[in-house]
Structure formats: structure tokens, C-alpha cells
Design a protein around this motif. Sequence first.
Motif, PDB file in Angstrom:
ATOM      1  N   VAL A  70     115.689 -68.784 -11.778  1.00 31.22           N
ATOM      2  CA  VAL A  70     115.593 -70.235 -11.641  1.00 31.22           C
ATOM      3  C   VAL A  70     114.331 -70.588 -10.941  1.00 31.22           C
ATOM      4  O   VAL A  70     113.556 -71.140 -11.507  1.00 31.22           O
ATOM      5  CB  VAL A  70     116.849 -70.753 -11.047  1.00 31.22           C
ATOM      6  CG1 VAL A  70     116.576 -72.373 -10.800  1.00 31.22           C
ATOM      7  CG2 VAL A  70     118.155 -70.732 -12.070  1.00 31.22           C
ATOM      8  N   LEU A  75     113.870 -69.678 -17.819  1.00 35.43           N
ATOM      9  CA  LEU A  75     114.855 -70.227 -18.573  1.00 35.43           C
ATOM     10  C   LEU A  75     115.885 -69.392 -19.403  1.00 35.43           C
ATOM     11  O   LEU A  75     117.257 -69.381 -19.186  1.00 35.43           O
ATOM     12  CB  LEU A  75     114.422 -71.359 -19.238  1.00 35.43           C
ATOM     13  CG  LEU A  75     115.506 -72.089 -20.023  1.00 35.43           C
ATOM     14  CD1 LEU A  75     116.513 -72.871 -18.790  1.00 35.43           C
ATOM     15  CD2 LEU A  75     114.998 -73.507 -20.824  1.00 35.43           C
ATOM     16  N   LEU A 128     120.592 -76.076 -17.025  1.00 37.78           N
ATOM     17  CA  LEU A 128     120.329 -74.824 -17.903  1.00 37.78           C
ATOM     18  C   LEU A 128     120.435 -75.015 -19.358  1.00 37.78           C
ATOM     19  O   LEU A 128     119.689 -74.771 -20.338  1.00 37.78           O
ATOM     20  CB  LEU A 128     121.019 -73.443 -17.470  1.00 37.78           C
ATOM     21  CG  LEU A 128     120.490 -72.869 -16.162  1.00 37.78           C
ATOM     22  CD1 LEU A 128     121.407 -71.696 -15.975  1.00 37.78           C
ATOM     23  CD2 LEU A 128     118.961 -72.519 -16.096  1.00 37.78           C
ATOM     24  N   THR A 134     114.855 -75.252 -15.621  1.00 39.26           N
ATOM     25  CA  THR A 134     114.936 -74.697 -14.249  1.00 39.26           C
ATOM     26  C   THR A 134     114.558 -75.615 -13.167  1.00 39.26           C
ATOM     27  O   THR A 134     115.041 -75.521 -11.929  1.00 39.26           O
ATOM     28  CB  THR A 134     114.678 -73.281 -13.969  1.00 39.26           C
ATOM     29  OG1 THR A 134     113.067 -73.566 -14.451  1.00 39.26           O
ATOM     30  CG2 THR A 134     115.022 -72.397 -15.272  1.00 39.26           C
TER      31      THR A 134
END
Length: 274
Positions: A70, A75, A128, A134
Amino acid sequence: MKNSKKIMIALLAVGLLSACGTKEENPVTEPVEQQEIKIDVADEAEQYKSLVMGQMDSFTADTELLATYVKEGKLEEAQKLYPLVTMYYERMQPLASNFQELDVKINSEVEEGKEAEASGFQSLAHGLFVEKKTAGYEGVTDELVENVKALQSELPTMDVSENNVLASAITMFNTMATNRLSAQSISNNEVYAVKAQTEAAEDLLEIFIPRVSTESAETTSEALKELNEIVAYYEIGKEDYVNYSFFTAKQKEELKTGVQRVGSALQEMNDSLK
């Protein structure tokens, strides 16, 4: 939470006078009294806690890796790892009543319009899989790692003696069938969750076999086998499963029925505890 079975004990006191020319009185019946006999399953709860503790190092490490993805803006990597990390937590659900405060922090629900107030896995899932980003969720992952580590630290001394983990697992499966498999999901990782909870039930079956009827244990074993076969059909790689959003109504019903059967079988086990 201890399992209990109630038995009825009738107390009948009959007063008789000695036969010395005295008049016999009518029998006096005392009120029926209920006595609750609690079956101690503290040892079984402790055994299950030990199994959960055995996964905590991996749970913590993978949560930290998720946080790293993250923070690095990865992602796709975070999306792929997310359901695998949550599987650790799904296996812990029979013990969730013992860490309610941390449970709220680690897995609080996301309410529409109050997304910013959520925390832990569900908040991260919103980022997400709904917002598909993120950025802005770095702090969420930091708190998640902190709370998972706190849980790992508290587990060894956690008193689970009042928790009938078998009954807690029944609630877990009932919630999956009646709520999670029917409601709209954020991450659609329900198959991962079912797989993890099935593994938890398999451990509980092994732990409780000496305490339950042979018939109920066999029923549970068969129900778990059937559910595993359903889940295996949707496996697309090692520990990777089809997104639940792609399921047809018929497929969803099949999975739901399999979950319900396990829940019912576990209930039979719990009812036969001795």
C-alpha cells in the motif's frame, strides 16, 4: 460462553404421619426445579487458541507486507494479497468474542457515507476494491499492523475458558450463510473466507471428536468434505479463488447451502457434547 444442557429435577416430598390413630395428610408436592448443568469446554477452547497462535507470526508478517504494498502504491499486489491475509483472521472468528475491542479496530464495518470512520481490513478493502487506490490508506495499514501485533501479544494470556468455541463456530457459519453470502460485498473475497472458516471447522472437529457423538462427528466430516469440494471447484491457483461477484445465482445458492449444512452439522455436535 459455555455450552449448557438443562435437566429437570422433580422434588417430591411426601409428609406422612405415624399410624398412631392420626389422620393421614395429603402428599405435598414441591415446585419443580430446573437445574442447569454446564459442560466445561475450556480445554478445547485452549487447544483452539494454541492453533490460532501458531499462525500469528505469518499473519503479522503478511499484514506488514500488505502495508508495504500500500505504501509503495502497488495496487495489484495489494489486491491479490488482501484476501489471503484476511484468511488468517477468518480462522480466528471462533475466538472473536474474547477480543471484541481489537475486533472492532481490525475489522469494523464500512457504513455508506461514513467510510472515513471505518478501520482495519474493511476500510482498506474500500480503498483497494471500490476506490481502486492505495494513496490515502497508508495510515489505515499502519494501524492495522499495530492492532494485529497487539492481538498477537494478547493471545497467550487471553482467558478463553468461558468460550464454547464450537458454538461460536456455529454462529460464524450461520452469519456467513445468512448475511455475508447474501449481502453486497466490498472485496468479493467470500470464497476465501469460506475456505478459511472450513479449515477452522476441521480443526474444531478434530478437537471435539472425543466429546461428541460418533454420528454427529461423521455428519460434520461429510458436510465439510462436500463444502471443500464446492470451494475447490473455484480454485484458480494456489490459494487463489474466483471472485464471488462472478458467481451465478445458482452457484451462490450452492455455496450457501454447503455452508448451512456445515453449520447444522456443527450444531448437532454441540447438542451431543458430553
